[in-house]
Design an enzyme around this catalytic site. Structure first.
Site, PDB file in Angstrom:
ATOM      1  N   HIS A  11      -3.437   7.493   2.270  1.00  0.00           N
ATOM      2  CA  HIS A  11      -3.823   6.156   1.818  1.00  0.00           C
ATOM      3  C   HIS A  11      -5.217   5.871   2.378  1.00  0.00           C
ATOM      4  O   HIS A  11      -5.517   6.213   3.522  1.00  0.00           O
ATOM      5  CB  HIS A  11      -2.818   5.130   2.335  1.00  0.00           C
ATOM      6  CG  HIS A  11      -3.221   3.726   2.078  1.00  0.00           C
ATOM      7  ND1 HIS A  11      -3.681   3.299   0.847  1.00  0.00           N
ATOM      8  CD2 HIS A  11      -3.260   2.629   2.888  1.00  0.00           C
ATOM      9  CE1 HIS A  11      -3.974   2.005   0.915  1.00  0.00           C
ATOM     10  NE2 HIS A  11      -3.730   1.584   2.145  1.00  0.00           N
ATOM     11  N   ASN A  31     -10.054   0.143  -0.255  1.00  0.00           N
ATOM     12  CA  ASN A  31      -8.590   0.190  -0.217  1.00  0.00           C
ATOM     13  C   ASN A  31      -8.044  -0.350  -1.545  1.00  0.00           C
ATOM     14  O   ASN A  31      -8.128  -1.547  -1.811  1.00  0.00           O
ATOM     15  CB  ASN A  31      -8.100  -0.658   0.968  1.00  0.00           C
ATOM     16  CG  ASN A  31      -6.593  -0.631   1.132  1.00  0.00           C
ATOM     17  OD1 ASN A  31      -5.877  -0.183   0.239  1.00  0.00           O
ATOM     18  ND2 ASN A  31      -6.119  -1.124   2.252  1.00  0.00           N
ATOM     19  N   CYS A  64       0.815  -1.232   0.000  1.00  0.00           N
ATOM     20  CA  CYS A  64       0.000   0.000   0.000  1.00  0.00           C
ATOM     21  C   CYS A  64       0.844   1.275   0.000  1.00  0.00           C
ATOM     22  O   CYS A  64       0.367   2.340  -0.371  1.00  0.00           O
ATOM     23  CB  CYS A  64      -0.950   0.014   1.187  1.00  0.00           C
ATOM     24  SG  CYS A  64      -2.128  -1.326   1.130  1.00  0.00           S
TER      25      CYS A  64
END
Ligand code: UT7
Length: 329
Positions: A256, A286, A117
């Site tokens: 994020h 996500n 990520c």
């Protein structure tokens, strides 16, 4: 020593057409729209079509970024793709993107970067350093993922969280002082593999085989959550301190998008109200390495981010890996 700074001259993004809502997940699994929304902030996510690969998503985002910058793909000096869901084990997704974009005239370097990520922030830092050193003038940096392919759709603790998408930026060398990427900060701590990982791999002597449970992302979410909050608080402080800035000087937080509660805690650390945070988690879920550039592009295109604004980009993910980038737009 060169005096170049890396300035973002174009951004782009792409989301697959198919929307998977919480209601649809709740019709298949022991979960509810209410649980997902209150615990994560997610209402829906996008899922790539069967014949749509990470490189395809990446190309759509890249084309938009090239268009905004008003440049041709053949003027790029490098292509970097941050992804944890590459098309193939090899060649790199970035090489396939190079071919699909038709950026073949000058045999420029193209490679993937894997920091889960945090991948886009890592890639931005690598590109920034190539530009600062004078080794490259123009770099395409993409974060692209087909996370839906690494998901166990029977596992309610993970499958509600992730989505597919891509975002891209073009960095260009600029001699104007104080513009573009002002600093990047990267960290990793390899002690936490058991909390978040995707099983399977060539070196483990196994091909990805969903029937045997290989190739699925597994996460101990609650423990990851606590580490993410702590690491992001620390990196926000580190970024401000390294630049001699007060938190009130940040115009936009572009985080994020893993969980709204993690984002809220970072915003609180910065003393920011949520109207100064770019949020896409509700609609994207996500998207791993794609989440920061997707959010960035949205706020650039709708006019929230304006020339002169100071942006703090940050991400945390598997490894653990985490990082930040401070950008003067
Ligand atoms: O991008 C990489 C970094 N990733 C992250 O930052 C993700 C970080 N983690 C999170 O976002 C959160 O931890 C989750 C959203 C994954 C989970 O939220 P939580 O508040 O930490 O919940 P929990 O794991 O502590 O689970 C609470 C309860 C459990 O039931 P019991 O044991 O209390 O009876 C779970 O079994 O919620 C249950 N649960 C669910 N219930 C309904 C877990 N998933 C679901 C679900 N629907 N989908």
């Amino acid at each position: 020593m060169s005096t170049f700074a890396a300035r973002i001259i174009g951004s782009g993004s792409y989301l697959p057409q198919r929307i998977l809502s919480n209601a649809e997940l709740a019709s298949r699994l022991d979960t509810t729209d209410e649980w997902i929304r209150t615990r994560t902030g997610i209402s829906e996510r996008r899922i790539a079509a069967e014949q749509e690969f990470t490189s395809d998503l990446a190309c759509h985002a890249a084309q938009q970024a090239l268009q905004m910058a008003g440049i041709s793909a053949n003027t790029l000096d490098m292509i970097l793709v941050a992804t944890t869901t590459p098309d193939l084990v090899n060649p790199a997704t970035a090489v396939r993107v190079q071919r699909k974009l038709g950026a073949l005239q000058r045999q420029i370097p193209a490679f993937d970067l894997q920091a889960v990520c945090a991948g886009f922030i890592y890639a931005l830092a690598v590109a920034d350093n190539f530009i600062r050193s004078g080794s490259a003038r123009r770099i395409l940096v993409i974060g692209a993922e087909t996370m839906s392919r690494a998901i166990d759709w029977q596992d309610r603790t993970t499958c509600i969280l992730f989505g597919d998408g891509a975002g891209a930026v073009i960095l260009q060398a600029d001699q104007q002082p104080g513009v573009g990427i002002l600093s990047t900060h990267l960290h990793a701590d390899g002690q936490y593999e058991d909390l978040l990982r995707t099983e399977g791999g060539i070196s483990h002597g196994m091909l990805l085989n969903p029937l045997s449970g290989q190739g699925f992302l597994r996460m101990r979410g609650n423990e990851v959550f606590k580490q993410a909050v702590k690491a992001l608080e620390e990196i926000v402080d580190q970024t401000l301190e390294a630049n001699g800035l007060d938190k009130a000087q940040i115009d936009w937080l572009v985080p994020h998008q893993a969980n709204i509660r993690i984002i809220q805690s970072t915003a609180k650390r910065l003393g920011m109200t949520m109207d100064r945070v770019v949020l896409t988690v509700d609609r994207h879920g996500n998207t791993s390495a794609a989440s920061v550039p997707l959010a960035l592009d949205e706020a650039v295109r709708d006019g929230r981010i304006q020339p002169g604004h100071l942006l703090l980009l940050e991400a945390f993910g598997g490894g653990f890996t985490w990082g930040s980038a401070l950008v003067r737009w």
